[in-house]
Design a protein around this motif. Structure first.
Motif, PDB file in Angstrom:
ATOM      1  N   VAL B 114       0.854  -1.192   0.000  1.00  9.90           N
ATOM      2  CA  VAL B 114       0.000   0.000   0.000  1.00  9.90           C
ATOM      3  C   VAL B 114       0.894   1.248   0.000  1.00  9.90           C
ATOM      4  CG1 VAL B 114      -2.014  -1.051   1.093  1.00  9.90           C
ATOM      5  CG2 VAL B 114      -0.195  -0.135   2.542  1.00  9.90           C
ATOM      6  N   ARG B 142       0.299   4.449  -8.116  1.00 12.22           N
ATOM      7  CA  ARG B 142      -0.605   4.728  -6.997  1.00 12.22           C
ATOM      8  C   ARG B 142      -2.067   4.446  -7.365  1.00 12.22           C
ATOM      9  NH1 ARG B 142       0.131   5.126  -1.708  1.00 12.22           N
ATOM     10  NH2 ARG B 142      -1.424   3.630  -1.816  1.00 12.22           N
ATOM     11  N   LYS B 143      -2.483   4.850  -8.562  1.00  8.52           N
ATOM     12  CA  LYS B 143      -3.895   4.674  -8.921  1.00  8.52           C
ATOM     13  C   LYS B 143      -4.260   3.194  -9.054  1.00  8.52           C
ATOM     14  CE  LYS B 143      -3.399   5.260 -13.998  1.00  8.52           C
ATOM     15  NZ  LYS B 143      -2.924   3.913 -14.228  1.00  8.52           N
ATOM     16  N   ASP B 146      -4.533   1.898  -5.498  1.00  9.53           N
ATOM     17  CA  ASP B 146      -5.812   2.369  -4.945  1.00  9.53           C
ATOM     18  C   ASP B 146      -6.965   1.517  -5.454  1.00  9.53           C
ATOM     19  OD1 ASP B 146      -4.552   4.308  -3.561  1.00  9.53           O
ATOM     20  OD2 ASP B 146      -5.251   5.994  -4.795  1.00  9.53           O
ATOM     21  N   ARG B 150      -9.343  -0.798  -3.175  1.00 11.23           N
ATOM     22  CA  ARG B 150     -10.792  -0.564  -3.165  1.00 11.23           C
ATOM     23  C   ARG B 150     -11.528  -1.865  -3.475  1.00 11.23           C
ATOM     24  NH1 ARG B 150     -11.223   3.051  -7.244  1.00 11.23           N
ATOM     25  NH2 ARG B 150      -9.565   4.360  -6.397  1.00 11.23           N
ATOM     26  N   TYR B 155      -8.414  -1.024   3.741  1.00 11.22           N
ATOM     27  CA  TYR B 155      -8.238   0.319   4.264  1.00 11.22           C
ATOM     28  C   TYR B 155      -6.745   0.603   4.411  1.00 11.22           C
ATOM     29  CZ  TYR B 155      -7.986   4.043   7.703  1.00 11.22           C
ATOM     30  OH  TYR B 155      -7.674   5.209   8.358  1.00 11.22           O
ATOM     31  N   TRP B 156      -6.315   1.782   4.018  1.00  9.23           N
ATOM     32  CA  TRP B 156      -4.935   2.202   4.288  1.00  9.23           C
ATOM     33  C   TRP B 156      -4.914   3.701   4.485  1.00  9.23           C
ATOM     34  CZ3 TRP B 156      -2.672   5.862   1.243  1.00  9.23           C
ATOM     35  CH2 TRP B 156      -3.240   6.067  -0.020  1.00  9.23           C
ATOM     36  N   ARG B 157      -3.924   4.153   5.222  1.00  6.66           N
ATOM     37  CA  ARG B 157      -3.816   5.585   5.483  1.00  6.66           C
ATOM     38  C   ARG B 157      -2.388   5.907   5.882  1.00  6.66           C
ATOM     39  NH1 ARG B 157      -7.152   8.423  10.401  1.00  6.66           N
ATOM     40  NH2 ARG B 157      -6.174  10.472  10.293  1.00  6.66           N
ATOM     41  N   HIS B 170      -3.068  -0.105   7.934  1.00  4.32           N
ATOM     42  CA  HIS B 170      -3.606  -0.879   6.816  1.00  4.32           C
ATOM     43  C   HIS B 170      -4.330  -2.128   7.288  1.00  4.32           C
ATOM     44  CE1 HIS B 170      -0.499  -4.035   7.045  1.00  4.32           C
ATOM     45  NE2 HIS B 170       0.288  -3.064   7.438  1.00  4.32           N
TER      46      HIS B 170
END
Ligand SMILES: [Cu+2]
Lengths: 189, 211
Positions: B114, B142-143, B146, B150, B155-157, B170
Motif C-alpha cells: 500500500v 498509486r492509482k 488504490d 478498493r 483500508y490504508w492511510r 492498513h
C-alpha cells in the motif's frame, strides 16, 4: 470478535468434569511454569535509577528492511513516577516511541507524544501489538543472535545504555521466547 | 405449475433460515468495517471483496487477476516499513506453505504494497527473499494500488511521523480467493497455525481435484 464463537466442545466438557480444586491446582501449576520460563527468558536486564529494564529485544528483520521494533519491560521500584521519553539504537537513524493496535482487522500505529509513563511501584511493557520502540532508517538488517547497543532516556532517571537482543523473525515475546505467541485456549474476549 | 399451500411449520423454518442468513452476513461483514477514526464507516458485503487488477510483479512483468484464473490464491496488503504485522504475516504464511507441502504448490500468495512510493518491485523482491519463494510481491502506480485496495475493501492511510517520514495503517486480513477469483474467507493476524492450515486446506480442497 469471531474468536469467541470457537469454544471447543471438548474443552467445555472437560471443564464441567473437573472439580474446582483440580482446576485451581492445574491453573496454579501452569502459572508456576509460566513464571519459571519467563524468568529464564528475562535473564538480561539493565537499570536506570529505580527503574529495572527487563530483556530489551528486537526481531530479526527481512532482507533490506529499514525498520524494526524494540521491546522491553520497565519496572519502577521507586516511589516517583517517571517517563520513557527517547531511545537510540546503533545502526538506526532514529528511534521513535510508537503504539500499535488492531481495530476490525486494521493495523493502526501512532507515534506516542510525550513518551510512556512508568508509574511508581508499577510497570509497563513494550511488546508486540502494543507500545514499541520503532527503529527507523536501519542501515543493516538485524540478524538473529546479534546484540544491538542502544540507550533509553527517562525524564528523571536520565539516559542509560542497554543492549537489544535480536531474536528470530518469528519472535513474539511469548513465554516460549520464540514462535508466534498464538494461544489456542478459548478466550471470551 | 401447481400452487401448494405452505404449512406454518415451513414458514417458521423459512423465517429461521432467513434470520440465520442475515446473521451470517453480519458476522461475515464485521471485519470489513473501517475503523471509526477513518471517517465514514463502510461495511462491505463479502460478495464485493475482490475484482480485476493489473500490477507490477516483484518477479518482473505485470500480474493481473486474469493470470490467476483457475487457481485459488491468497492476497494481503502491507508495506515493507512495517515493524511487526507484515513480516510476521509473511513469516506465518511461509510456514503454512511449508506445512502444506506439495498440496500448496499451486497456491499463489500475493503481497500487495500500500506504499508503492517506497516499495518498488525491486525492493519487494529483495524483502521477500526472507520468505517462501512462492510469495509474490505486487507494486504499481498509486492509482492501480488504490484500485486493487478498493476492490478488496482494504483500508490504508499514511500517518506522518517525525522529519517528514510516515508510517501506514492498513488492513491486516489475508483474503482467500477461489479459482474463479471469488471471495471465500480470510485469515486473521491472530489466527493460530492450526486455524491457518484449516482455512488454507479448505480453500485448496474446494477447487476439486488438482490438474
Ligand atoms: Cu511503529
Amino acid at each position: 470478535m469471531l474468536n469467541s464463537f470457537r469454544i471447543p466442545g471438548a474443552f467445555a466438557r472437560l471443564c464441567r468434569r473437573m472439580y474446582l480444586e483440580e482446576a485451581l491446582a492445574a491453573a496454579a501449576f501452569a502459572m508456576f511454569l509460566l513464571t519459571l520460563s519467563a524468568q529464564a527468558l528475562m535473564a538480561h536486564e539493565f537499570k536506570a535509577g529505580a527503574i529495572e529494564i527487563e530483556h530489551p529485544w528486537t526481531r530479526a528483520t527481512p532482507n533490506g528492511a529499514s525498520v524494526g521494533a524494540g521491546y522491553l519491560v520497565l519496572k519502577n521500584e521507586g516511589t516517583t513516577p517517571d517517563r520513557l521519553v527517547a531511545a537510540t539504537a546503533e545502526g538506526a537513524q532514529k528511534v521513535e516511541i510508537h503504539e500499535m493496535s488492531m481495530k476490525d482487522g486494521v493495523m493502526i500505529m501512532r507515534p506516542v507524544a510525550g513518551g510512556i509513563a512508568v508509574p511508581a511501584q508499577g510497570s509497563v511493557a513494550l511488546k508486540p501489538g502494543s507500545y514499541h520502540l520503532m527503529l527507523m532508517g536501519l542501515k543493516q538488517p538485524l540478524k538473529q543472535g546479534a546484540m544491538v547497543n542502544g540507550t533509553l532516556t527517562f525524564e528523571k532517571a536520565g539516559t542509560v545504555p542497554v543492549q537489544f537482543k535480536v531474536e528470530s523473525i518469528a519472535a513474539q515475546g511469548g513465554s516460549d521466547g520464540g514462535g508466534h505467541d498464538h494461544m489456542t485456549m478459548p478466550s471470551g474476549k | 405449475m401447481k400452487s401448494s399451500k405452505l404449512s406454518s411449520g415451513t414458514l417458521v423454518a423459512l423465517g429461521v433460515a432467513a434470520f440465520a442468513l442475515v446473521a451470517a452476513a453480519v458476522v461475515a461483514a464485521a471485519p470489513f468495517i473501517r475503523p471509526g477514526d477513518a471517517g465514514v464507516a463502510s461495511v462491505a458485503s463479502a460478495a464485493t471483496v475482490g475484482g480485476p487488477f493489473r500490477l507490477v510483479s516483484s518477479r518482473g512483468g505485470a500480474l493481473s487477476d486474469v493470470d490467476l484464473k483457475g487457481k485459488p490464491f491468497a492476497i494481503f496488503f502491507g508495506f515493507t516499513h512495517c515493524p511487526e504485522v507484515c513480516p510476521t504475516s509473511l513469516w506465518d504464511m511461509s510456514e503454512a506453505l511449508k506445512r502444506l507441502g506439495p498440496k500448496g504448490e499451486d497456491l499463489k500468495v500475493l503481497f500487495v504494497t500500500v506504499d508503492p512510493e517506497r516499495d518498488t518491485p525491486e525492493i519487494l523482491a529483495r524483502y521477500l527473499q526472507s520468505f517462501d519463494p512462492r510469495i509474490i510481491g505486487l507494486s504499481g502506480a498509486r492509482k492501480d494500488i488504490d484500485a486493487v485496495a478498493r476492490a478488496y475493501r482494504v483500508y490504508w492511510r499514511k500517518i506522518p511521523t517525525s522529519d517528514g517520514d510516515y508510517t501506514m495503517d492498513h488492513t491486516s486480513l489475508i483474503y482467500l480467493m477461489d479459482a474463479e477469483g471469488g471471495y471465500s474467507g480470510f485469515i486473521a493476524y491472530k489466527d493460530d497455525a492450526e486455524t491457518r492450515d484449516r482455512k488454507l486446506n479448505a480453500l485448496l480442497d474446494a477447487k476439486g481435484p488438482t490438474g
